[in-house]
Scaffold this motif. Structure first.
Motif, PDB file in Angstrom:
ATOM      1  N   LYS A  94       0.838  -1.213   0.000  1.00 41.75           N
ATOM      2  CA  LYS A  94       0.000   0.000   0.000  1.00 41.75           C
ATOM      3  C   LYS A  94       0.868   1.256   0.000  1.00 41.75           C
ATOM      4  O   LYS A  94       0.557   2.243  -0.681  1.00 41.75           O
ATOM      5  N   THR A  95       1.977   1.242   0.735  1.00 40.16           N
ATOM      6  CA  THR A  95       2.876   2.395   0.760  1.00 40.16           C
ATOM      7  C   THR A  95       3.504   2.629  -0.606  1.00 40.16           C
ATOM      8  O   THR A  95       3.656   3.772  -1.049  1.00 40.16           O
ATOM      9  N   LEU A  96       3.861   1.554  -1.292  1.00 34.76           N
ATOM     10  CA  LEU A  96       4.426   1.691  -2.638  1.00 34.76           C
ATOM     11  C   LEU A  96       3.423   2.327  -3.590  1.00 34.76           C
ATOM     12  O   LEU A  96       3.761   3.226  -4.376  1.00 34.76           O
ATOM     13  N   LEU A  97       2.179   1.875  -3.534  1.00 37.94           N
ATOM     14  CA  LEU A  97       1.160   2.441  -4.413  1.00 37.94           C
ATOM     15  C   LEU A  97       0.895   3.905  -4.077  1.00 37.94           C
ATOM     16  O   LEU A  97       0.683   4.738  -4.980  1.00 37.94           O
ATOM     17  N   ARG A  98       0.918   4.250  -2.788  1.00 41.03           N
ATOM     18  CA  ARG A  98       0.697   5.635  -2.398  1.00 41.03           C
ATOM     19  C   ARG A  98       1.847   6.527  -2.894  1.00 41.03           C
ATOM     20  O   ARG A  98       1.619   7.642  -3.369  1.00 41.03           O
ATOM     21  N   ASP A  99       3.074   6.055  -2.812  1.00 46.45           N
ATOM     22  CA  ASP A  99       4.209   6.830  -3.319  1.00 46.45           C
ATOM     23  C   ASP A  99       4.120   7.009  -4.826  1.00 46.45           C
ATOM     24  O   ASP A  99       4.431   8.083  -5.363  1.00 46.45           O
ATOM     25  N   ASN A 100       3.685   5.957  -5.527  1.00 46.28           N
ATOM     26  CA  ASN A 100       3.530   6.082  -6.980  1.00 46.28           C
ATOM     27  C   ASN A 100       2.450   7.103  -7.321  1.00 46.28           C
ATOM     28  O   ASN A 100       2.590   7.869  -8.287  1.00 46.28           O
ATOM     29  N   ALA A 101       1.371   7.101  -6.544  1.00 42.77           N
ATOM     30  CA  ALA A 101       0.308   8.076  -6.784  1.00 42.77           C
ATOM     31  C   ALA A 101       0.813   9.499  -6.543  1.00 42.77           C
ATOM     32  O   ALA A 101       0.475  10.437  -7.281  1.00 42.77           O
ATOM     33  N   LEU A 102       1.639   9.694  -5.513  1.00 42.47           N
ATOM     34  CA  LEU A 102       2.181  11.019  -5.231  1.00 42.47           C
ATOM     35  C   LEU A 102       3.103  11.479  -6.353  1.00 42.47           C
ATOM     36  O   LEU A 102       3.071  12.639  -6.775  1.00 42.47           O
ATOM     37  N   ARG A 103       3.931  10.564  -6.849  1.00 45.47           N
ATOM     38  CA  ARG A 103       4.823  10.922  -7.951  1.00 45.47           C
ATOM     39  C   ARG A 103       4.023  11.299  -9.200  1.00 45.47           C
ATOM     40  O   ARG A 103       4.392  12.215  -9.936  1.00 45.47           O
ATOM     41  N   ALA A 104       2.920  10.568  -9.426  1.00 42.27           N
ATOM     42  CA  ALA A 104       2.075  10.902 -10.579  1.00 42.27           C
ATOM     43  C   ALA A 104       1.469  12.292 -10.413  1.00 42.27           C
ATOM     44  O   ALA A 104       1.344  13.057 -11.374  1.00 42.27           O
ATOM     45  N   SER A 105       1.089  12.670  -9.192  1.00 40.84           N
ATOM     46  CA  SER A 105       0.527  14.001  -8.946  1.00 40.84           C
ATOM     47  C   SER A 105       1.574  15.077  -9.159  1.00 40.84           C
ATOM     48  O   SER A 105       1.288  16.145  -9.717  1.00 40.84           O
ATOM     49  N   VAL A 106       2.800  14.812  -8.722  1.00 38.76           N
ATOM     50  CA  VAL A 106       3.880  15.778  -8.930  1.00 38.76           C
ATOM     51  C   VAL A 106       4.147  15.968 -10.414  1.00 38.76           C
ATOM     52  O   VAL A 106       4.355  17.088 -10.898  1.00 38.76           O
TER      53      VAL A 106
END
Length: 344
Positions: A227-239
């Protein structure tokens, strides 16, 4: 969308690989520290060549728990180390029923002690090549007046379990010395393969215990980590979206960061990978601040809260099962995911 799942697979694979390597390293350290391989070999040789001990007990326990409990600590089957070269003439076997408890093991060690080095006053030999074992037995047989026949007779009078094995090899070789030597070498090579399989089966129990300890010490929740990996990927996509979009994307990123300054939020998240975040939950964690020396922190309270929280138990179970597959399995998965090719 595919890259998100590839990143997730890579992250989980690398984390399981690193933890599996840690388990393998701990297992190797325990084996070397306690000289398990050497004791395992010489326990087998004592049972095969001299039989049970004075109390009638087998040197090589049948219970895996005894192999890593009694064998390393209470009963050391290894001969005493000698820094002298092998004697020119091997010693003599006991006469008739006068059986020495470890006569054959002592005679064998005399023939191979040149490849030995000391460890706590005992031999450290953990592997005897089949060819060297066959030559050692041929040297012992040559010291008898009647050759192999006399040697077999001495083994029979001693009650050595080795008699039955060598008698069958001698009859199969039709009393030809060269064929007998080759037969002994083949027989011992097969015994060493069987012993290696038995050793690996016992070691699996140690790896299972070490895997459980590593999982609990690091409190590695595999589901939470995914779940943490997916959340980090989502944050990178937002950036990335902010770089090519207008103020609306910036407001969305600000809301995702809880209303804080997105710059600081993004910096803290991207500078601390998901794996480092998960290791922070270990019993003892190390942090590297922007300035100053690394800080070692005791997380006893937080660690116990995670251990006693039932919602983490499925993730702990996932991590534990993954570690049972071993480092070679996860290295192969990593090669397949990344497309790396092994060079032989």
């Amino acid at each position: 969308m595919l890259s998100v799942y590839v990143d997730l697979a890579l992250g989980l694979t690398v984390s399981f690989l690193l933890l599996s390597l840690l388990v393998s390293g701990l297992n190797e350290a325990v084996v070397r520290l306690l000289s398990i391989r050497s004791k395992f070999l010489w326990a087998y040789l004592r049972d095969t060549m001299d039989g049970s001990d004075a109390q009638g007990r087998s040197w090589l326990p049948a219970n895996p728990g005894e192999v890593f409990a009694a064998l390393p600590f209470t009963r050391d089957p290894r001969p005493q180390h000698s820094d002298q070269p092998s004697p020119a003439q091997p010693g003599e076997l006991p006469e008739r029923e006068d059986k020495a408890e470890d006569a054959m093991v002592k005679l064998l060690y005399q023939r191979v002690q040149e490849i030995d080095h000391p460890k706590s006053g005992r031999t450290s030999i953990a592997n005897i090549p089949p060819g060297r074992f066959a030559v050692a037995l041929m040297e012992l047989a040559a010291s008898e007046p009647d050759g192999v026949e006399g040697f077999l007779g001495k083994l029979r009078s001693m009650g050595s379990p080795l008699y039955g094995h060598l008698k069958g090899v001698w009859e199969t070789a039709q009393r030809d010395l060269d064929r007998f030597r080759q037969g002994v070498e083949t027989w011992f090579d097969g015994e060493m393969q069987r012993l290696s399989m038995l050793y690996k089966r016992y070691v699996k129990w140690v790896v299972a215990v070490l895997g459980l300890l590593v999982t609990l010490v690091f409190t590695m929740d595999g589901l939470e980590y995914a779940k943490t990996l997916l959340r980090d990927n989502a944050l990178r996509a937002s950036v990335t979206a902010v770089a090519g979009a207008g103020p609306g994307a910036y407001e969305e990123l600000k809301a995702r960061c809880g209303g804080d300054d997105p710059v600081r939020c993004v910096t803290e998240t991207l500078s601390q990978p998901a794996l480092v975040t998960m290791v922070d939950h270990a019993l003892v964690s190390v942090s590297f601040p922007a300035e100053g020396d690394p800080v070692v922190r005791w997380n006893g309270g937080a660690w116990w809260d995670r251990i006693t929280t039932p919602s983490h138990w499925p993730g702990f179970l996932l991590t534990y099962v993954a570690l049972l597959f071993g480092a070679p399995f996860w290295w192969d998965v990593l090669r397949r995911v990344t497309g790396l090719r092994s060079r032989r």
